[in-house]
Every structure is written in structure tokens, then in C-alpha cells.
Design an enzyme around this catalytic site. Sequence first.
Site, PDB file in Angstrom:
ATOM      1  N   ASP A 402      45.574  41.624  49.882  1.00  0.00           N
ATOM      2  CA  ASP A 402      44.454  42.024  49.025  1.00  0.00           C
ATOM      3  C   ASP A 402      44.823  43.260  48.209  1.00  0.00           C
ATOM      4  OD1 ASP A 402      41.952  41.724  47.962  1.00  0.00           O
ATOM      5  OD2 ASP A 402      40.886  42.638  49.631  1.00  0.00           O
ATOM      6  N   GLU A 405      46.841  43.977  42.709  1.00  0.00           N
ATOM      7  CA  GLU A 405      47.052  44.055  41.252  1.00  0.00           C
ATOM      8  C   GLU A 405      48.149  45.067  40.849  1.00  0.00           C
ATOM      9  OE1 GLU A 405      43.520  42.314  42.471  1.00  0.00           O
ATOM     10  OE2 GLU A 405      43.947  44.436  42.674  1.00  0.00           O
ATOM     11  N   ASP A 470      36.294  38.969  43.595  1.00  0.00           N
ATOM     12  CA  ASP A 470      34.984  39.374  44.115  1.00  0.00           C
ATOM     13  C   ASP A 470      33.859  38.930  43.184  1.00  0.00           C
ATOM     14  OD1 ASP A 470      36.336  40.537  46.202  1.00  0.00           O
ATOM     15  OD2 ASP A 470      36.302  42.547  45.347  1.00  0.00           O
TER      16      ASP A 470
END
Length: 804
Positions: A402, A405, A470
Amino acid sequence: MYIQKKIKTVLVFFLLLASHFVQAAIYQSHHLQGNQLQLQTDEYSVVLSFKSEGSVEVVYQKAGLKQLPSFALAAPEQQLAATLSEQPQQLEFASKDLKVRIDKAPFRLSYYRGNELVLAEEQGFFAHETLRGFRFALQDDEKLLGTGQRVVGMDRRGQRLPLYNKASYGYTTEAQQMYFGLPAVLSSKKYLVLFDNSASGFVDLGKTEKDVLQFEAAAGRTSYIVMAAATYPKLIEQYVTVTGKQPLPPRWAFGNFASRFGYRTEAETRAIVDKFASEDFPLDAVVLDLYWFGPDIQGHMGNLAWDKKAFPNPKGMISDFKAKGVNTILITEPFVLSTSKRWDEAVQANALAQDLAGKAKTFDFYFGNTGLVDVFSTQGTAWFEGIYNELADYGVAGWWGDLGEPEVHPSDTIHSIGTADEIHNAYGHRWAELLYQNRLAQQPTQRPMIMMRSGFAGSQRFGMIPWTGDVSRSWDGLKPQVELSLQMGLLGMAYTHSDLGGFAGGEVFDKEMYIRWLQYGVFQPVYRPHAQEQIAPEPVLHDKETKDILREYVKLRYRMLPYNYTLAYQNSSTGMPLMRPLFFENEADTSLIANKDSYLWGDAFLVTPVTAAGVKSVSVKLPQGAWFDYWTGKVYQGGQTIQQPTDLTTLPVLVRAGSFVPMVPVVQSLKDYSSRQLELHYYHDQSVTTARGQMYEDDGVSPDALQSRQYELLSFSAMANHNNLTLELNRTGLGYAGMPKQREVTLVVHQWGKPAKVLVGSQSLKWVNSESELVAGAAWFDEAKQQVRVKLNWEQVKLKVALQ
């Protein structure tokens, strides 16, 4: 006066900048070596090399311009032949399916499929200070797709889109910048151009200048790859040939997941696994969010070790789950907080990215003061791999990466190969690579399962399973999910899926929206409800009606495993996505490109998710052919737009006439999966005279099943004429451990009247009066459903069934 002088100065600067861009290079010389053509101009050198029969890499190199390695390209599958011809003003460099014309003065490259021009440089390459990139000419009537996760519509021409992976918390029906940008554009002219550059930048799809496609970046590799093919599926196959094919996931990854943000204790986790069993919901995985290493959200990231107060016996828990067929997936992040238990260890190991003083870079973000693992360095890789090795010893089966990026990535962060802005978009890609290679090295007989929300072109070759981030827990969050998955699937990321039910926000349970989202999930690559915990994401924790509706959908997911697993095989073999856009059906009709309401799940199913409350029917534009309502059996003729009825219990699903759909009995976990009892549906219509289908089977575990041919590929065919229908079952492949030696097949032929007789080979089968009497060697006609059901034992030989 001052203002006029200032304007004049600015105009002079832009005139100088423009003169730099329009200055044309002149060809000087060339050298051919194998399938690589080296060109020299008065401004830069250029290297062209074919990467497949229909793709060519172009690398521009200007003196003093730093280059980074390729992240997009996979190791070539074969050495390709190329030819070169020369004329006074041109060179022509060609492979079997693609031709590059090189104009000498001014220097310019154009790309042809046969004699058809598909793409041409406009200005071509440019480089000035901290700006570099490429410009191509656009044709008036072409439509453009690609660029990864965006909610801007399917045709993205007229957009200027950032290339900088960035979190988009709570997004709904519009988002230009998201977790997983891809520097690649696919055109309705059947070409694809991929910019192999990991730096921060933009892609301008005819917004600033309507007839120019421009890629620009602050740094990075000055390279692009052009691909061309006669059809969209063949174009995608070119793309994955160049960037790498997705390895098969473990079979259990196609099952049901229990997941939330997040399970706080071992007792709570055990209870939810037991709840799925007691409520008669199949389950194959449980996902642990960040509470496994800390009691609350902030201050613990980077511990990456079990919180033994909350999880006193993790090895025993994971072992108990495994015995039930439930696999444990752990979240990990690349951020190591300075307050975490591993901070000193990470600093001493030199595992973190550095600041400008050469020390571990620290910065603040939501979770605390942190450093970032340098996944590009040997020290960072070794440190991270050590942690994964420790966790794997507990029996962890899947990995959830997670914030990759990375979610926060200051520009003055220094990695071993460059600055943050140079490699930002490849961070998640490199993280997936190190994890994938580490797991294969440590567990060579197991397929890695790696979920990540960010990556780069080619990340699919590391087994990456992305999700759409999300998303808002709302109808508006559900609406863009088809667009997001279809766009990602066009560029290799075929397992892109959503947090079923929505993730972010939502204070009141919207029962209808929740049911509709989880129904749609049956026809998504991964079935994983996941959300913030104020409303339970797990269907087993809701009211009886919700459970009763969704139980049947989860079970349908398990019944469809042979069909879904075959889609995975097709994807790993050719790059064909599991979710497919309608414009694949009629490539000449470019208006279909805009359709983001319906999609094909494989070749057989046409799915239209319900994305608004109170809907009684949905509008479906049917491709040619005949289509069956999956629930009622009603037949619609294609080539028209219909209103397909729906209610809360029925997701609008159609089945194409001529489809074979293999199914199996439901199991509590895919640990017990078997196709020994196989239900094979054939959807007949008089308009279909011949049809084919297939079913792929292996052990569900071995990483090299495809390469070693340790699988069984079942093939099905149908031939109809007048009142006769002949169905043939066959198989190829070397087989696999645990393969059924014989299958009990129930053949279900839809929409065929009762035949006078049914033959298996030359043997005529007996008729029975009810389904309960149906045994091997018998046939039954279901008059209400207009179905012929035939039961037979099928050994590993070709078998013919005739309805006469």
C-alpha cells in the site's frame, strides 16, 4: 514602462524556446547491427530496435542528457529479423508487421502497418533544460484511450493529464490524477505508443494543440515504443510481448476475501473467518490491514512485526486458517516512521532514501515522521527482502503493498539511481519486482500473490494485482469502476478491481448500493469487499435479506471458477483482459469506444452493473448475434439497444449464443476445488452453426505450469445443421498432479427442443423423467427451461455427443 519591458522579455524567451523546438535535426549517418539501427544526426543519436514483429523501440540520446534504465521493457522473447533499404532522402527499416520510414532532412520518423500510415512524429524529440519529450501528429478522426487510472471518459482525446502517481482519496465521477498513471496511449488507428520514462510529467492528448500528441517529462529516459496491429486484441498482445505477460495468480486468488480497515486482534480475525463458515459463505483469504503491527493508525508504520498483544499467536492463527483453506494476506508499506521499532535498524542498514546531505531523508505525512525505503538500492532491497522472509516463515500467503505511489515523495529525496521526480512513477513497479523475485527465490513452487495500488508500464510481469484505490462509498464511487478497470486492462493490468462496496466515508449503510456493488464484483477479476470499519464491508455481518442475496452471488463466483480461471490463462498467454470493452466486438464502429456502462466478461458474458438507486431496467447496446438473459433465458437479437429488466436479486447479465460455460459444484474453499464433477453449459441459437470454447486446468499453485505444459486444456466445439447438433469434447496438454482421470460431465444445452435421441459416440442414451433420476448414460429434457441435460463419464479421450 516596466510592465511593457517585462512582457517584451517574456516574449523573447518564448520565441527563443520556440526556435529551439522547431529547429530540425539533419541525418548524417547510420549503422545496422542485427535488428538494431543506429542513426546519427547533427543534434543527437537515435537507436531503433524491433521488440516484436509489430513493435519498435526508439531511443534518442542527446549529449549530456542523463538517461535512466528501461522499466517498461521485459526481456525479449526472441531475436527478430529486420531489413533496411535506403533512398537518397529516406531510409526504411522494417520487420514483418511494422515499417519505419526515416526522413533524412529534416530528420523525422513515421510508422506504417503495410502501406497504411498509423503514426508520425510531428516535431519528434525535444529537450530543453529540465523539459524533454516527444511530439506526434494526430489524425482528425482518431480517438485515444489509455494513460491508466483516470475518470475522464473512455475517449481521452482533448485531455492534458499528469503523469505522477498520486492518491485520490474518496474520488467519485471525475479524477484526472490517480494512483496508477501509465505513460501509454492507444489509438483507434490500431497503434499504441508507450513512453518508457518514469519521471514526473504530462501527456497532452490534443488539448493544447488539437492535432498534436505530446509527452513531456522533467527528466528520465528519452525513449518510446510504437506498436501496431490489425485488431485491438492483437495490439494488446504486442504490448504484453514487449512489456511482459502476467503470470498466473494462485487459484485461491479467485475466491472470496474477508477484508476491512482493519481487523484489530487475533480474536476478531478468527471470529470473522468462523462467521463466513457459519453463514455458509465460501472464503479463501483474510486480509490484515495495518493493525497487525500496531494498536492504532499513527505512529507504528515501519514496525513490520506482529503486535503480540493483539496477535499473541500469529503462526498458529495462520496455520489454523490454512487448514480451513483460508489464506492470510498482510499489508506492508515502504514508509518507516522514525518512531517505529525498526527505524534504527533501517538507518544502519542504509536502506532508506537519502536527503541532500547524504543522511536518511525524513519528512512528515499523515502517519507520522518517516523515511522511505530505497527499493532501487541493493541495501534497501536486501533489508526489505529480509522482512518479507521473516513474515513468510509465519505462513503468510499473499502480500498487499500500500501507499506505493509513493503517497508522499518530496522532490529532494535522493534514491540510488536518481531523484524522487526522476523515478517516482516506477517506485511501486520496482517494489513489486523485488517482492516477486524474492518470493519466487524463497518459495519456488508457489505463485506469488501481490496486490499493489501503484506501478508502471510492465508491472503486470511481476504478478501485480492492482485495485482502484480509496473510492467513495457511494453510488458515484461505483459509477466509474467499469471505466477504470477497462482502461487498465487495455495496458496489461488486467486484474484491476475495486474495493467492493466502496471504501471511503459513508455513515449510513446504503443497502441497495452495497448489494449492487457486490453483485458486480462476481464479474470482476478479484472479489474483495473492503472499507473503513464504521460500516461492515463483510456481507456476513448484514441483515438476512442482504446475506441471502449475496450468498448466491458469492457461490456463483465459485461455480464459475473453471470459466474465470480460463480467462486468466488467456490473459497470461496473450494479454487479453478479463474485462473487455464492447468496441472489441465491432472495431469499425468507433462510437462504441465511449461505452463505459457495459462490458464483456470473457467472450461469453455481457455485464451491465446497476449504478443508481431504484433501477428497474438498464439500457444495453447489444453486439451482433443472439443473447440470453442469464436469469430468465429470454433471447434478444443483437445489433440493437434493449432495456434489460432487473430487480435487487438480479444483476443484468447476458450470455452470448454459441458460448460454452463450464461450472463446478460450490466448495467452502478452493483448497477443495475439483472439476471431477463438471457442468458444461452450451447456449444454442439457430443463428449459430459452429462454436468453440475452452477450459484451462492446472494444479493452481506451480509458477511454471504454462511453460512446462503441466496443464490440461479442454476444448469444446459445436456444429448445428437442421435438427442435428453435434458437440465434441477434447483435451491437450501434459496434465498435472491431481488431475481427474475421469470427469462426470453434465452437459446442459440451452434452447434446444427435445431431440428424438441422444448419442454418445454410437451409444444411444436412455431418457429419464426427472433431474433426480439423471445418472451417467442418461438424458433428461427440462421442458420449462427448454434445456437438454445429458450426464456422461468422460475419460481423457475425444468424445462426441449428438442430439438428433
